[in-house]
Design a protein around this motif. Structure first.
Motif, PDB file in Angstrom:
ATOM      1  N   MET A   6       0.830  -1.202   0.000  1.00  0.00           N
ATOM      2  CA  MET A   6       0.000   0.000   0.000  1.00  0.00           C
ATOM      3  C   MET A   6       0.865   1.252   0.000  1.00  0.00           C
ATOM      4  O   MET A   6       0.589   2.212  -0.734  1.00  0.00           O
ATOM      5  CB  MET A   6      -0.933   0.004   1.216  1.00  0.00           C
ATOM      6  N   SER A  56      -7.545  -3.929  -9.556  1.00  0.00           N
ATOM      7  CA  SER A  56      -6.229  -3.394  -9.155  1.00  0.00           C
ATOM      8  C   SER A  56      -5.894  -2.263 -10.117  1.00  0.00           C
ATOM      9  O   SER A  56      -4.918  -2.304 -10.843  1.00  0.00           O
ATOM     10  CB  SER A  56      -5.162  -4.496  -9.174  1.00  0.00           C
ATOM     11  N   ASP A  77      -8.889  -0.259  -6.014  1.00  0.00           N
ATOM     12  CA  ASP A  77      -7.489  -0.538  -5.709  1.00  0.00           C
ATOM     13  C   ASP A  77      -7.313  -0.434  -4.202  1.00  0.00           C
ATOM     14  O   ASP A  77      -8.080   0.262  -3.524  1.00  0.00           O
ATOM     15  CB  ASP A  77      -6.569   0.449  -6.426  1.00  0.00           C
ATOM     16  N   ILE A  78      -6.280  -1.100  -3.690  1.00  0.00           N
ATOM     17  CA  ILE A  78      -5.996  -1.029  -2.250  1.00  0.00           C
ATOM     18  C   ILE A  78      -5.398   0.316  -1.864  1.00  0.00           C
ATOM     19  O   ILE A  78      -5.442   0.722  -0.703  1.00  0.00           O
ATOM     20  CB  ILE A  78      -5.062  -2.192  -1.841  1.00  0.00           C
ATOM     21  N   SER A  79      -4.832   1.031  -2.841  1.00  0.00           N
ATOM     22  CA  SER A  79      -4.176   2.311  -2.599  1.00  0.00           C
ATOM     23  C   SER A  79      -5.151   3.469  -2.808  1.00  0.00           C
ATOM     24  O   SER A  79      -5.578   3.751  -3.927  1.00  0.00           O
ATOM     25  CB  SER A  79      -2.975   2.472  -3.541  1.00  0.00           C
ATOM     26  N   ASP A 103      -9.712  -4.105  -1.361  1.00  0.00           N
ATOM     27  CA  ASP A 103      -8.670  -5.124  -1.372  1.00  0.00           C
ATOM     28  C   ASP A 103      -9.193  -6.315  -2.165  1.00  0.00           C
ATOM     29  O   ASP A 103     -10.316  -6.772  -1.925  1.00  0.00           O
ATOM     30  CB  ASP A 103      -8.387  -5.524   0.077  1.00  0.00           C
ATOM     31  N   ARG A 105      -8.633  -9.254  -1.872  1.00  0.00           N
ATOM     32  CA  ARG A 105      -8.885 -10.402  -0.995  1.00  0.00           C
ATOM     33  C   ARG A 105     -10.257 -10.323  -0.333  1.00  0.00           C
ATOM     34  O   ARG A 105     -10.684 -11.284   0.321  1.00  0.00           O
ATOM     35  CB  ARG A 105      -7.793 -10.488   0.075  1.00  0.00           C
ATOM     36  N   ASP A 110     -16.493  -5.888  -0.289  1.00  0.00           N
ATOM     37  CA  ASP A 110     -16.192  -4.478  -0.524  1.00  0.00           C
ATOM     38  C   ASP A 110     -16.859  -3.876  -1.755  1.00  0.00           C
ATOM     39  O   ASP A 110     -17.005  -2.648  -1.845  1.00  0.00           O
ATOM     40  CB  ASP A 110     -14.679  -4.273  -0.664  1.00  0.00           C
ATOM     41  N   GLU A 133      -3.355 -16.200   0.939  1.00  0.00           N
ATOM     42  CA  GLU A 133      -3.792 -14.942   0.345  1.00  0.00           C
ATOM     43  C   GLU A 133      -4.178 -15.134  -1.121  1.00  0.00           C
ATOM     44  O   GLU A 133      -5.181 -14.588  -1.589  1.00  0.00           O
ATOM     45  CB  GLU A 133      -2.669 -13.912   0.432  1.00  0.00           C
TER      46      GLU A 133
END
Length: 257
Positions: A6, A56, A77-79, A103, A105, A110, A133
């Motif tokens: 991240m 992503s 995206d996770i960021s 995320d 995962r 989400d 993961e």
């Protein structure tokens, strides 16, 4: 995946475009190539109705390119910094893309809805450093697909890289030599993972600056990913290589039935 992932993308978001000679050309070129692969898997009558989740998305490279080609795109995206940049870039292009922080995962929790296509490009999945993961992400990819939906993933060719264990990438010179982009790779003792040190060296107004970003990757072999996707219930797993597609990384496709 560890905390460096991240931080890497949050810190890189502002300057991510600098790793390319012309990021806007990359958007168009990758959108065209990925569209060709996707369209080969769906009947022509469905072409202008496909919903797509880029899970992503980074700063929007593929999401923007595919939205330009008529896909109904959602992008996560996770960021958070990358998503904010992607949203700004999509607005500048005049595109309606639904963005969010998520995320891969935990996509099933989400992200609302199901999609005809789930995409993860630019070597994102190898940030998942453990089998648990990886299997969890594959289960979430499956969960977000409609029946007969298509998963599309691009990663580096680790089947070759895991044998060679390169320590540095070829420096790329842009802006008549005033911008240099390269990476140093530090491999773990077992050769199954490595740290990436991304450098962007740039001359501006007579002064040279160096930007450095660091993250971790797993050298994810094709068969390892195949097994995880099969365990999640995905079928018709195929690999499409750069010599055939023109894309800069191998592309995997798989179906949900």
């Amino acid at each position: 995946m560890n905390e460096s992932t991240m931080a890497f993308y949050d810190e890189l978001a502002e300057n991510y475009h600098l790793i390319f000679a012309d990021w806007h050309q990359v958007i168009s070129r990758q959108g065209e190539t990925l569209d060709t692969v996707i369209q080969s898997k769906f009947p022509a009558s469905a072409a202008d109705r496909l919903s797509l989740l880029d899970c992503s998305c980074g700063i929007g490279t593929q999401a923007i390119g595919l939205a330009q080609r008529g896909y109904n795109v959602s992008a996560t995206d996770i960021s958070a910094e990358s998503v904010q940049r992607a949203e700004k870039e999509a607005h500048a292009y005049g595109l309606n893309i639904k963005f969010g922080v998520a995320d891969f995962r935990s996509l099933d929790q989400d992200v609302a809805g199901l999609f005809d296509v789930v995409l993860s490009a630019d070597n994102a999945i190898p940030h998942l450093l453990t089998d648990s993961e990886l299997y969890l992400a594959c289960q979430n990819f499956h969960a977000k697909l409609n029946q007969n939906g298509l998963l599309l993933v691009t990663i580096r060719d680790y089947d070759a890289l895991a044998k060679e264990h390169p320590s540095v990438t070829q420096p790329r010179l842009f802006d008549e030599g005033k911008r240099v982009v390269f990476q140093f790779w530090d491999w773990a003792a077992d050769g199954k993972s490595y740290s990436v040190n991304q450098f962007i060296v740039q001359e501006m107004n007579g002064e040279w600056t160096t930007k450095h970003y660091k993250t971790e990757y797993r050298a994810l072999l094709r068969e390892e990913l195949n097994i995880a996707l099969s365990a999640a219930g995905l079928t018709e797993i195929e690999w499409h290589f750069p010599a055939a597609t023109g894309y800069y990384q191998p592309i995997l496709t798989a179906r949900k039935y």
